[in-house]
Design a protein around this motif. Sequence first.
Motif, PDB file in Angstrom:
ATOM      1  N   GLY A  18      49.328 -27.155  17.486  1.00  0.00           N
ATOM      2  CA  GLY A  18      50.144 -26.446  18.467  1.00  0.00           C
ATOM      3  C   GLY A  18      49.338 -25.958  19.649  1.00  0.00           C
ATOM      4  O   GLY A  18      49.771 -26.028  20.798  1.00  0.00           O
ATOM      5  N   GLY A  19      48.134 -25.465  19.378  1.00  0.00           N
ATOM      6  CA  GLY A  19      47.278 -25.012  20.477  1.00  0.00           C
ATOM      7  C   GLY A  19      46.842 -26.140  21.380  1.00  0.00           C
ATOM      8  O   GLY A  19      46.791 -25.989  22.602  1.00  0.00           O
ATOM      9  N   VAL A  20      46.533 -27.284  20.799  1.00  0.00           N
ATOM     10  CA  VAL A  20      46.138 -28.438  21.606  1.00  0.00           C
ATOM     11  C   VAL A  20      47.330 -28.953  22.407  1.00  0.00           C
ATOM     12  O   VAL A  20      47.205 -29.302  23.590  1.00  0.00           O
ATOM     13  CB  VAL A  20      45.540 -29.549  20.709  1.00  0.00           C
ATOM     14  N   ALA A  21      48.507 -28.997  21.787  1.00  0.00           N
ATOM     15  CA  ALA A  21      49.693 -29.514  22.477  1.00  0.00           C
ATOM     16  C   ALA A  21      50.123 -28.604  23.630  1.00  0.00           C
ATOM     17  O   ALA A  21      50.605 -29.086  24.655  1.00  0.00           O
ATOM     18  CB  ALA A  21      50.836 -29.672  21.481  1.00  0.00           C
ATOM     19  N   LEU A  22      49.942 -27.304  23.479  1.00  0.00           N
ATOM     20  CA  LEU A  22      50.376 -26.355  24.500  1.00  0.00           C
ATOM     21  C   LEU A  22      49.246 -25.909  25.421  1.00  0.00           C
ATOM     22  O   LEU A  22      49.427 -24.985  26.226  1.00  0.00           O
ATOM     23  CB  LEU A  22      51.017 -25.136  23.830  1.00  0.00           C
ATOM     24  N   ALA A  23      48.092 -26.545  25.349  1.00  0.00           N
ATOM     25  CA  ALA A  23      46.944 -26.144  26.148  1.00  0.00           C
ATOM     26  C   ALA A  23      47.190 -26.344  27.641  1.00  0.00           C
ATOM     27  O   ALA A  23      46.565 -25.670  28.465  1.00  0.00           O
ATOM     28  CB  ALA A  23      45.700 -26.904  25.715  1.00  0.00           C
ATOM     29  N   GLN A  24      48.105 -27.217  28.031  1.00  0.00           N
ATOM     30  CA  GLN A  24      48.394 -27.422  29.441  1.00  0.00           C
ATOM     31  C   GLN A  24      49.213 -26.274  30.019  1.00  0.00           C
ATOM     32  O   GLN A  24      49.202 -26.037  31.221  1.00  0.00           O
ATOM     33  CB  GLN A  24      49.129 -28.739  29.652  1.00  0.00           C
ATOM     34  N   LEU A  30      45.685 -21.433  29.153  1.00  0.00           N
ATOM     35  CA  LEU A  30      44.398 -21.589  28.481  1.00  0.00           C
ATOM     36  C   LEU A  30      44.302 -20.733  27.228  1.00  0.00           C
ATOM     37  O   LEU A  30      43.405 -20.930  26.413  1.00  0.00           O
ATOM     38  CB  LEU A  30      43.263 -21.253  29.448  1.00  0.00           C
ATOM     39  N   TRP A  31      45.204 -19.799  27.037  1.00  0.00           N
ATOM     40  CA  TRP A  31      45.200 -18.979  25.834  1.00  0.00           C
ATOM     41  C   TRP A  31      45.532 -19.803  24.593  1.00  0.00           C
ATOM     42  O   TRP A  31      45.162 -19.432  23.490  1.00  0.00           O
ATOM     43  CB  TRP A  31      46.179 -17.808  25.956  1.00  0.00           C
ATOM     44  N   PHE A  32      46.218 -20.913  24.780  1.00  0.00           N
ATOM     45  CA  PHE A  32      46.552 -21.761  23.636  1.00  0.00           C
ATOM     46  C   PHE A  32      45.317 -22.477  23.088  1.00  0.00           C
ATOM     47  O   PHE A  32      45.305 -22.909  21.942  1.00  0.00           O
ATOM     48  CB  PHE A  32      47.647 -22.761  23.992  1.00  0.00           C
ATOM     49  N   ILE A  33      44.275 -22.598  23.914  1.00  0.00           N
ATOM     50  CA  ILE A  33      43.018 -23.151  23.413  1.00  0.00           C
ATOM     51  C   ILE A  33      42.427 -22.201  22.374  1.00  0.00           C
ATOM     52  O   ILE A  33      41.901 -22.636  21.346  1.00  0.00           O
ATOM     53  CB  ILE A  33      42.032 -23.412  24.569  1.00  0.00           C
ATOM     54  N   ALA A  34      42.551 -20.906  22.638  1.00  0.00           N
ATOM     55  CA  ALA A  34      42.090 -19.921  21.655  1.00  0.00           C
ATOM     56  C   ALA A  34      42.885 -20.042  20.365  1.00  0.00           C
ATOM     57  O   ALA A  34      42.334 -19.891  19.262  1.00  0.00           O
ATOM     58  CB  ALA A  34      42.206 -18.512  22.227  1.00  0.00           C
ATOM     59  N   LEU A  35      44.194 -20.327  20.481  1.00  0.00           N
ATOM     60  CA  LEU A  35      45.022 -20.530  19.290  1.00  0.00           C
ATOM     61  C   LEU A  35      44.522 -21.718  18.474  1.00  0.00           C
ATOM     62  O   LEU A  35      44.461 -21.647  17.238  1.00  0.00           O
ATOM     63  CB  LEU A  35      46.486 -20.743  19.684  1.00  0.00           C
ATOM     64  N   SER A  36      44.136 -22.800  19.152  1.00  0.00           N
ATOM     65  CA  SER A  36      43.643 -23.973  18.422  1.00  0.00           C
ATOM     66  C   SER A  36      42.291 -23.682  17.767  1.00  0.00           C
ATOM     67  O   SER A  36      42.027 -24.144  16.655  1.00  0.00           O
ATOM     68  CB  SER A  36      43.557 -25.193  19.336  1.00  0.00           C
ATOM     69  N   VAL A  37      41.445 -22.893  18.411  1.00  0.00           N
ATOM     70  CA  VAL A  37      40.156 -22.527  17.811  1.00  0.00           C
ATOM     71  C   VAL A  37      40.388 -21.658  16.575  1.00  0.00           C
ATOM     72  O   VAL A  37      39.768 -21.854  15.525  1.00  0.00           O
ATOM     73  CB  VAL A  37      39.253 -21.815  18.842  1.00  0.00           C
ATOM     74  N   VAL A  38      41.310 -20.704  16.678  1.00  0.00           N
ATOM     75  CA  VAL A  38      41.639 -19.862  15.535  1.00  0.00           C
ATOM     76  C   VAL A  38      42.237 -20.710  14.413  1.00  0.00           C
ATOM     77  O   VAL A  38      41.930 -20.505  13.227  1.00  0.00           O
ATOM     78  CB  VAL A  38      42.602 -18.722  15.952  1.00  0.00           C
ATOM     79  N   GLY A  39      43.072 -21.685  14.755  1.00  0.00           N
ATOM     80  CA  GLY A  39      43.636 -22.591  13.753  1.00  0.00           C
ATOM     81  C   GLY A  39      42.559 -23.371  13.022  1.00  0.00           C
ATOM     82  O   GLY A  39      42.619 -23.541  11.798  1.00  0.00           O
ATOM     83  N   PHE A  40      41.558 -23.836  13.778  1.00  0.00           N
ATOM     84  CA  PHE A  40      40.450 -24.535  13.130  1.00  0.00           C
ATOM     85  C   PHE A  40      39.698 -23.607  12.183  1.00  0.00           C
ATOM     86  O   PHE A  40      39.338 -24.000  11.072  1.00  0.00           O
ATOM     87  CB  PHE A  40      39.490 -25.111  14.175  1.00  0.00           C
ATOM     88  N   LEU A  41      39.454 -22.379  12.631  1.00  0.00           N
ATOM     89  CA  LEU A  41      38.742 -21.431  11.778  1.00  0.00           C
ATOM     90  C   LEU A  41      39.545 -21.094  10.522  1.00  0.00           C
ATOM     91  O   LEU A  41      38.968 -20.924   9.443  1.00  0.00           O
ATOM     92  CB  LEU A  41      38.421 -20.164  12.566  1.00  0.00           C
ATOM     93  N   VAL A  42      40.869 -21.014  10.648  1.00  0.00           N
ATOM     94  CA  VAL A  42      41.716 -20.768   9.485  1.00  0.00           C
ATOM     95  C   VAL A  42      41.616 -21.937   8.504  1.00  0.00           C
ATOM     96  O   VAL A  42      41.481 -21.743   7.287  1.00  0.00           O
ATOM     97  CB  VAL A  42      43.184 -20.512   9.910  1.00  0.00           C
ATOM     98  N   MET A  43      41.669 -23.169   9.014  1.00  0.00           N
ATOM     99  CA  MET A  43      41.532 -24.347   8.142  1.00  0.00           C
ATOM    100  C   MET A  43      40.175 -24.372   7.462  1.00  0.00           C
ATOM    101  O   MET A  43      40.069 -24.631   6.266  1.00  0.00           O
ATOM    102  CB  MET A  43      41.705 -25.647   8.942  1.00  0.00           C
ATOM    103  N   PHE A  44      39.136 -24.110   8.222  1.00  0.00           N
ATOM    104  CA  PHE A  44      37.784 -24.104   7.665  1.00  0.00           C
ATOM    105  C   PHE A  44      37.658 -23.019   6.600  1.00  0.00           C
ATOM    106  O   PHE A  44      37.095 -23.256   5.524  1.00  0.00           O
ATOM    107  CB  PHE A  44      36.762 -23.894   8.787  1.00  0.00           C
ATOM    108  N   GLY A  45      38.176 -21.840   6.908  1.00  0.00           N
ATOM    109  CA  GLY A  45      38.132 -20.746   5.945  1.00  0.00           C
ATOM    110  C   GLY A  45      38.888 -21.074   4.666  1.00  0.00           C
ATOM    111  O   GLY A  45      38.446 -20.737   3.568  1.00  0.00           O
TER     112      GLY A  45
END
Length: 123
Positions: A51-57, A60-75
Motif C-alpha cells: 500500500g505504501g509503494v502504491a500510494l507513494a505518488q 511522500l509519507w506513504f514511503i514511511a508507511l512502506s518502510v514501517v510495513g517492511f519492519l513489521v514483516m521483518f519483525g
Amino acid sequence: MLREIEQSLLADDPKFGSTVAGDHVFGGDGAPGITLRGLAIAVVGLVMLVGGVALAQQSLWFIALSVVGFLVMFGAGVWMLRGGGASSADRIIKRRPGRERSNDPSSMASKMEENFRRRFEER
C-alpha cells in the motif's frame, strides 16, 4: 521425512549425534515454527508495504508507511523464528509423531521414500 533421516543418521553414528544434538533439533516441542498469529502480522506488514509503494505518488509519507510495513514483516519473521510464544494449538507446522504412512504406491512421497532407501541400500 526429514525427521526420519535425522533419526537414522543419529542411530548410525551416535558419537556424531551427541555432538550435534541439542535444543535446535528439527521439529521439537519448543522449536520455533510458523504460527497463525505470526503469519497474520506478516500479512499486515505486506499490505502496509504494498500500500505504501502504491500510494507513494500521492504523498511522500506513504514511503514511511512502506518502510514501517517492511519492519513489521521483518519483525514477524524474527518473532516466529525465535518461537513467538505460540501454543501447540496455534502452530501450522508442528510435530506429528502419530502420522500414518501412505501405502498408496502412486503417491509422490512414497516414490521419493522408496528411491531414497534404494540409494542407501546401493552404498
